[in-house]
Design an enzyme around this catalytic site. Structure first.
Site, short mmCIF file in Angstrom:
data_model
loop_
_atom_site.label_atom_id
_atom_site.label_comp_id
_atom_site.label_asym_id
_atom_site.label_seq_id
_atom_site.Cartn_x
_atom_site.Cartn_y
_atom_site.Cartn_z
N ARG A 168 5.18 -7.97 -2.95
CA ARG A 168 5.80 -8.33 -2.91
C ARG A 168 6.22 -9.57 -2.54
NH1 ARG A 168 10.89 -6.83 0.51
NH2 ARG A 168 10.00 -5.73 2.83
N ASP A 197 -2.21 -3.92 8.41
CA ASP A 197 -1.44 -4.40 7.68
C ASP A 197 -0.87 -6.05 8.48
OD1 ASP A 197 -0.19 -1.99 7.10
OD2 ASP A 197 0.99 -3.42 6.03
P1 AMP Z 1 5.45 -3.90 4.33
O1 AMP Z 1 6.15 -2.55 5.31
O2 AMP Z 1 6.80 -4.64 4.75
O3 AMP Z 1 4.42 -4.04 5.25
O4 AMP Z 1 5.20 -3.33 3.35
C1 AMP Z 1 3.90 -2.38 3.20
C2 AMP Z 1 3.16 -2.69 1.58
O5 AMP Z 1 4.46 -2.69 0.30
C3 AMP Z 1 3.20 -3.70 1.95
O6 AMP Z 1 1.95 -3.66 0.42
C4 AMP Z 1 4.20 -4.59 0.55
O7 AMP Z 1 3.95 -5.43 -0.31
C5 AMP Z 1 4.86 -3.28 -0.34
N1 AMP Z 1 6.19 -3.32 -0.33
C6 AMP Z 1 7.24 -3.27 0.43
N2 AMP Z 1 8.27 -3.66 -0.51
C7 AMP Z 1 8.00 -4.02 -1.90
C8 AMP Z 1 8.85 -3.56 -2.65
N3 AMP Z 1 10.38 -4.10 -2.85
N4 AMP Z 1 8.00 -4.16 -4.06
C9 AMP Z 1 6.96 -3.99 -3.93
N5 AMP Z 1 5.82 -3.77 -3.05
C10 AMP Z 1 7.08 -4.12 -1.81
MG MG Z 2 3.44 -5.69 6.15
#
Ligand code: AMP
Ligand code: MG
Length: 488
Positions: A93, A252
């Site tokens: 996103r 990540d």
């Molecule tokens: P995060 O927990 O923010 O580090 O996100 C982990 C993964 O989930 C990453 O690959 C983000 O791009 C994906 N992600 C989180 N929220 C969304 C969303 N609303 N739509 C698509 N991908 C998401």
């Molecule tokens: Mg992240």
């Protein structure tokens, strides 16, 4: 209308398309530029002014509706260990608009977050809620004010569209600025899915971008590991200084340049508790306050693992070499952490005798037993706050006497200690109850007044200015069941 706002010069494309997917942001219905960080824009040397025309262009570009001149939008590929488990991820996103070269010649990623789906979105909608983006804006700018390496927030644009989570919420796009979005997980991706040549090229690229003085080193991968380790030790010590709990230290979310980023479930601790966790999904306390250094070390071992194939042809030797570097962590961390805690009570690095270390331990034990406020306890020691409650106890009075005795013993005094402490102990932090209060005000009424007041105080947290008292009080009943959420 000129779209020439950024001085884009994107180098990531040179890596070849196994590292990213070219993808445009998705159009939004009614973009409105809610927040724009003028100070940051100036620092970055962006071509903007206060005119309506400039604002309209910014709105279009920072909502993703229009592409800025020179932009090569892409979603970056990466993998990562989430709560210990390896998985393929990528920008689901977020979309990198390009790399901007600032007047100081520094290179910055300009990224839109919440700008629509990408090939890495899986089941996600690629969108973000207004509240979550305001939260990231507020806390990242607070971290910057605290002097902690962090991603910055340039803007929040509301989309005029709804986002479906547990309930229906307003959508928004955040513009995030970082030295780069290269993460530990980027290397895990390269190691796991790409060729050895690509891993070598990526390591070389990363060194060139962040640690160019190591390009001549005879083992680039090992040098990179060491540089990242040093940066991460520095970063975690900062977090421990201000009571910051990141909440989702997956590989990540660990930046190679050593910047704090991904502000989803983070929160600042009020009452001191080493086991404190706010994130609703961190049920085992993997990312608890006091676990952060250990987790950073664990993440660095993932980086080491990803680099093994290029550290040495002989894998036994590679492991040995990597271990040698990883083993720097515990001592370096303890040294820097102790120096930092010493400075929080007014001692310099060369005044850290065993007695001073014992003094710090005694204080922390007492703070834990009493759930003493992590920020205000040091302000009490600094005589910034009026003593009340536990700070009128005989333990605290005796502790203060002992401290003064030790200061004198080391040829120092209260005044000198004061000068040291002022640079370490923030007067204001983004306390949870205030964060919620100001975010709700914007989300429910659209009124930014209280948000901006708070933001303003957080931008200079070491300065004794008027009207900050309201932000200094811990929540009346502690943090209670306050919980934070990922991916909102
Ligand atoms: P995060 O927990 O923010 O580090 O996100 C982990 C993964 O989930 C990453 O690959 C983000 O791009 C994906 N992600 C989180 N929220 C969304 C969303 N609303 N739509 C698509 N991908 C998401
Ligand atoms: Mg992240």
């Amino acid at each position: 209308m000129s779209n020439h706002i950024f001085n884009f010069n994107t180098s990531y494309t040179s890596l070849g398309n196994s590292f990213f997917e070219l993808v445009n942001p998705t159009h939004v219905k009614f973009p409105n530029l809610l927040l724009f960080n003028q100070a940051l824009a100036k620092e970055l040397g962006l071509q903007v002014d206060q005119s309506d025309e400039s604002n309209q262009t910014l709105t279009q570009i920072l909502s993703g509706n229009q592409l800025a001149e020179g932009s090569v939008p892409m979603a970056q590929a990466y993998a990562g260990h989430q709560f210990g488990y390896f998985t393929m991820l990528g920008d689901g996103r977020a979309i990198l608009l390009g790399e901007h070269i600032a007047p100081n010649q520094k290179r910055y990623d300009i990224q839109l977050k919440g700008s629509g789906p990408t090939p890495y979105s899986r089941r996600g909608d690629g969108r973000a809620t207004l509240k979550a983006m305001l939260r990231e804006y507020l806390i990242s700018e607070a971290m910057h004010g605290l002097g902690i390496p962090t991603s910055r927030s340039l803007a929040v644009v509301t989309t005029g569209e709804k986002v479906f989570r547990e309930e229906i919420q307003d959508g928004a796009v955040l513009t995030r600025v970082m030295q780069s979005h290269i993460r530990v997980g980027s290397f895990e991706y390269a190691n796991h899915y790409l060729t050895k040549e690509e891993l070598i090229a990526y390591t070389n690229y990363t060194l060139k971008r962040h640690y160019p003085y190591q390009l001549e080193s005879d083992n680039q991968a090992l040098s990179l590991l060491k540089e990242v380790l040093i940066k991460q030790v520095n970063l975690i010590v900062h977090w421990m200084r201000v009571g910051f709990i990141h909440g989702v230290m997956n590989t990540d979310n660990m930046s190679i340049a050593g910047e704090t980023f991904d502000y989803g479930p983070c929160a600042f601790m009020n009452g001191y508790d080493p086991a404190k966790v706010f994130s609703s999904i961190d049920t085992n306390g993997r990312y608890a306050f006091a676990n952060q250094p250990g987790i950073a070390q664990w993440n660095l071992s993932c980086l080491a693992n990803a680099l093994l194939p290029i550290i040495d042809e002989d894998q036994t030797k590679a492991v040995e070499l990597a271990k040698e570097v990883l083993n720097i962590f515990p001592n370096l961390y303890t040294e820097e952490y102790t120096a930092m805690m010493g400075s929080k009570i007014g001692f310099t690095k060369d005044q850290l005798s065993d007695e001073v270390v014992e003094l710090i331990k005694a204080l922390l034990n007492w703070m834990k037993e009493n759930q003493a406020d992590y920020t205000n306890t040091f302000l009490q020691i600094q005589s910034v706050l009026i003593p009340e409650g536990i700070y009128t106890s005989s333990f605290f009075a005796e502790w203060l006497l002992k401290r003064e005795e030790l200061l004198n013993k080391h040829g120092s005094n209260i005044a000198q200690a004061q000068a040291i402490m002022q640079l370490q102990n923030p007067l204001v932090i983004p306390r949870n109850h205030w964060v919620e209060k100001v975010l709700d005000a914007v989300a429910f009424t659209g009124d930014l007044t209280s948000f901006n007041y708070f933001l303003n105080a957080l931008q200079s947290p070491y300065q004794l200015t008027t009207n900050i008292e309201i932000y200094q009080a811990p929540p009346e009943n502690g943090d209670g069941f306050y919980a934070t959420y990922c991916g909102t």
